[in-house]
Design an enzyme around this catalytic site. Sequence first.
Site, PDB file in Angstrom:
ATOM      1  N   HIS A   2      -0.181   6.745   7.936  1.00 32.81           N
ATOM      2  CA  HIS A   2       0.542   7.414   7.784  1.00 32.81           C
ATOM      3  C   HIS A   2       0.121   8.631   7.155  1.00 32.81           C
ATOM      4  O   HIS A   2       0.449   9.745   7.788  1.00 32.81           O
ATOM      5  CB  HIS A   2       0.937   7.040   6.138  1.00 32.81           C
ATOM      6  CG  HIS A   2       2.085   6.354   6.295  1.00 32.81           C
ATOM      7  ND1 HIS A   2       3.167   6.529   6.407  1.00 32.81           N
ATOM      8  CD2 HIS A   2       1.970   4.767   5.943  1.00 32.81           C
ATOM      9  CE1 HIS A   2       4.270   5.331   6.238  1.00 32.81           C
ATOM     10  NE2 HIS A   2       3.304   4.316   5.563  1.00 32.81           N
TER      11      HIS A   2
ATOM     12  N   HIS B  17      -1.303   0.356   8.803  1.00 30.73           N
ATOM     13  CA  HIS B  17      -0.659   0.578   8.732  1.00 30.73           C
ATOM     14  C   HIS B  17      -0.551   2.214   7.860  1.00 30.73           C
ATOM     15  O   HIS B  17      -0.085   3.062   7.828  1.00 30.73           O
ATOM     16  CB  HIS B  17       0.773  -0.275   7.944  1.00 30.73           C
ATOM     17  CG  HIS B  17       2.029   0.313   7.512  1.00 30.73           C
ATOM     18  ND1 HIS B  17       2.652  -0.640   7.778  1.00 30.73           N
ATOM     19  CD2 HIS B  17       2.140   1.388   6.436  1.00 30.73           C
ATOM     20  CE1 HIS B  17       3.768  -0.048   7.708  1.00 30.73           C
ATOM     21  NE2 HIS B  17       3.239   1.265   6.619  1.00 30.73           N
ATOM     22  N   GLU B  18      -1.314   1.694   7.031  1.00 34.71           N
ATOM     23  CA  GLU B  18      -1.853   2.996   5.222  1.00 34.71           C
ATOM     24  C   GLU B  18      -2.620   3.413   6.174  1.00 34.71           C
ATOM     25  O   GLU B  18      -2.058   5.091   5.895  1.00 34.71           O
ATOM     26  CB  GLU B  18      -2.206   2.179   4.374  1.00 34.71           C
ATOM     27  CG  GLU B  18      -2.068   1.013   3.732  1.00 34.71           C
ATOM     28  CD  GLU B  18      -0.075   1.641   3.691  1.00 34.71           C
ATOM     29  OE1 GLU B  18       0.191   2.787   3.211  1.00 34.71           O
ATOM     30  OE2 GLU B  18       1.168   0.466   3.085  1.00 34.71           O
TER      31      GLU B  18
ATOM     32  N   GLN C 212       3.690  10.059   1.633  1.00 31.67           N
ATOM     33  CA  GLN C 212       4.323   8.960   1.467  1.00 31.67           C
ATOM     34  C   GLN C 212       5.145  10.022  -0.265  1.00 31.67           C
ATOM     35  O   GLN C 212       6.179   9.351  -0.690  1.00 31.67           O
ATOM     36  CB  GLN C 212       4.355   7.670   1.018  1.00 31.67           C
ATOM     37  CG  GLN C 212       4.082   7.277   2.747  1.00 31.67           C
ATOM     38  CD  GLN C 212       4.040   5.172   2.616  1.00 31.67           C
ATOM     39  OE1 GLN C 212       3.293   4.976   2.611  1.00 31.67           O
ATOM     40  NE2 GLN C 212       5.053   4.539   2.801  1.00 31.67           N
TER      41      GLN C 212
ATOM     42  N   CYS D  42       8.074  -0.532   5.799  1.00 30.97           N
ATOM     43  CA  CYS D  42       7.454   0.217   5.022  1.00 30.97           C
ATOM     44  C   CYS D  42       8.624   0.956   3.744  1.00 30.97           C
ATOM     45  O   CYS D  42       9.864   0.388   3.868  1.00 30.97           O
ATOM     46  CB  CYS D  42       7.104   1.617   6.262  1.00 30.97           C
ATOM     47  SG  CYS D  42       6.189   2.766   5.315  1.00 30.97           S
ATOM     48  N   LEU D  43       8.019   1.524   2.609  1.00 29.34           N
ATOM     49  CA  LEU D  43       8.748   1.902   2.078  1.00 29.34           C
ATOM     50  C   LEU D  43       8.785   3.158   2.327  1.00 29.34           C
ATOM     51  O   LEU D  43      10.178   3.681   1.307  1.00 29.34           O
ATOM     52  CB  LEU D  43       7.697   2.316   0.455  1.00 29.34           C
ATOM     53  CG  LEU D  43       6.693   1.293  -0.150  1.00 29.34           C
ATOM     54  CD1 LEU D  43       5.812   1.860  -1.409  1.00 29.34           C
ATOM     55  CD2 LEU D  43       7.664   0.197  -0.370  1.00 29.34           C
TER      56      LEU D  43
ATOM     57  N   GLY E  57       1.144  -0.912  -0.180  1.00 35.46           N
ATOM     58  CA  GLY E  57      -0.152   0.064  -0.109  1.00 35.46           C
ATOM     59  C   GLY E  57       0.963   1.086  -0.133  1.00 35.46           C
ATOM     60  O   GLY E  57       2.617   1.187  -0.276  1.00 35.46           O
TER      61      GLY E  57
HETATM   62 ZN    ZN Z   1       4.190   2.967   5.633  1.00 32.77          ZN
END
Ligand code: ZN
Length: 195
Positions: free
Chosen positions: A157, A153-154, A54, A111-112, A49
């Site tokens: 953010h 998680h998403e 991000q 996480c990216l 995701g």
């Molecule tokens: Zn993340």
Amino acid sequence: MAIRKIAQLGNPVLRRRAEQVPPAELGSTKIQDLIDDMIDTMRDASGAGIAAPQVEESLRIAVIEVKDNPRYPTFPPIPLTILVNPVIEPLLVGPADPLRDDEAITLFEGCLSVTGVRGRVRRPRKVRVRALDRVGRAFEAVCVGVPAAVFQHELDHLDGVLFVDRADPRSLTFLAEYERFVPEELRVVDGIGPR
Ligand code: ZN
């Protein structure tokens, strides 16, 4: 459509509370292009995701998809889901703190925006998500297990929260060490509560 640069840990945009998307602006080229770019960026980076902060847009938008993901080979598939102005609530019988074992999922997240790091996070294993989709229709889903953790998680953010804030600090591991030292059975430990 374009692949955007992914903000990395330390970039203040990741710590800001993102702004609501005014429904009247949802159809705009700016927002629709952003959503397309988020999908491209997530797929290019093999993310499960990605949230708008991000890609340095402080807006309450997240996209989620899991499909044969090499970064998370054991995750069940999640169809492409676009969430605008989402609201999430844990569905619990017992207390939120401490979470009952049968209402918890504990998994190593990555996480990216925190490249190369994994850490163990414990979360409610069942949640309800309400949002708008990309054309402004109401979306609602109840997620259980891994998808519930991915959604949490998403959506974290959007409030400036990263998984490293929630992870057991002693569990933090670089990816190579994760592959080497974290046995398969500890990577995802799902509670055994009712589905
Ligand atoms: Zn993340």
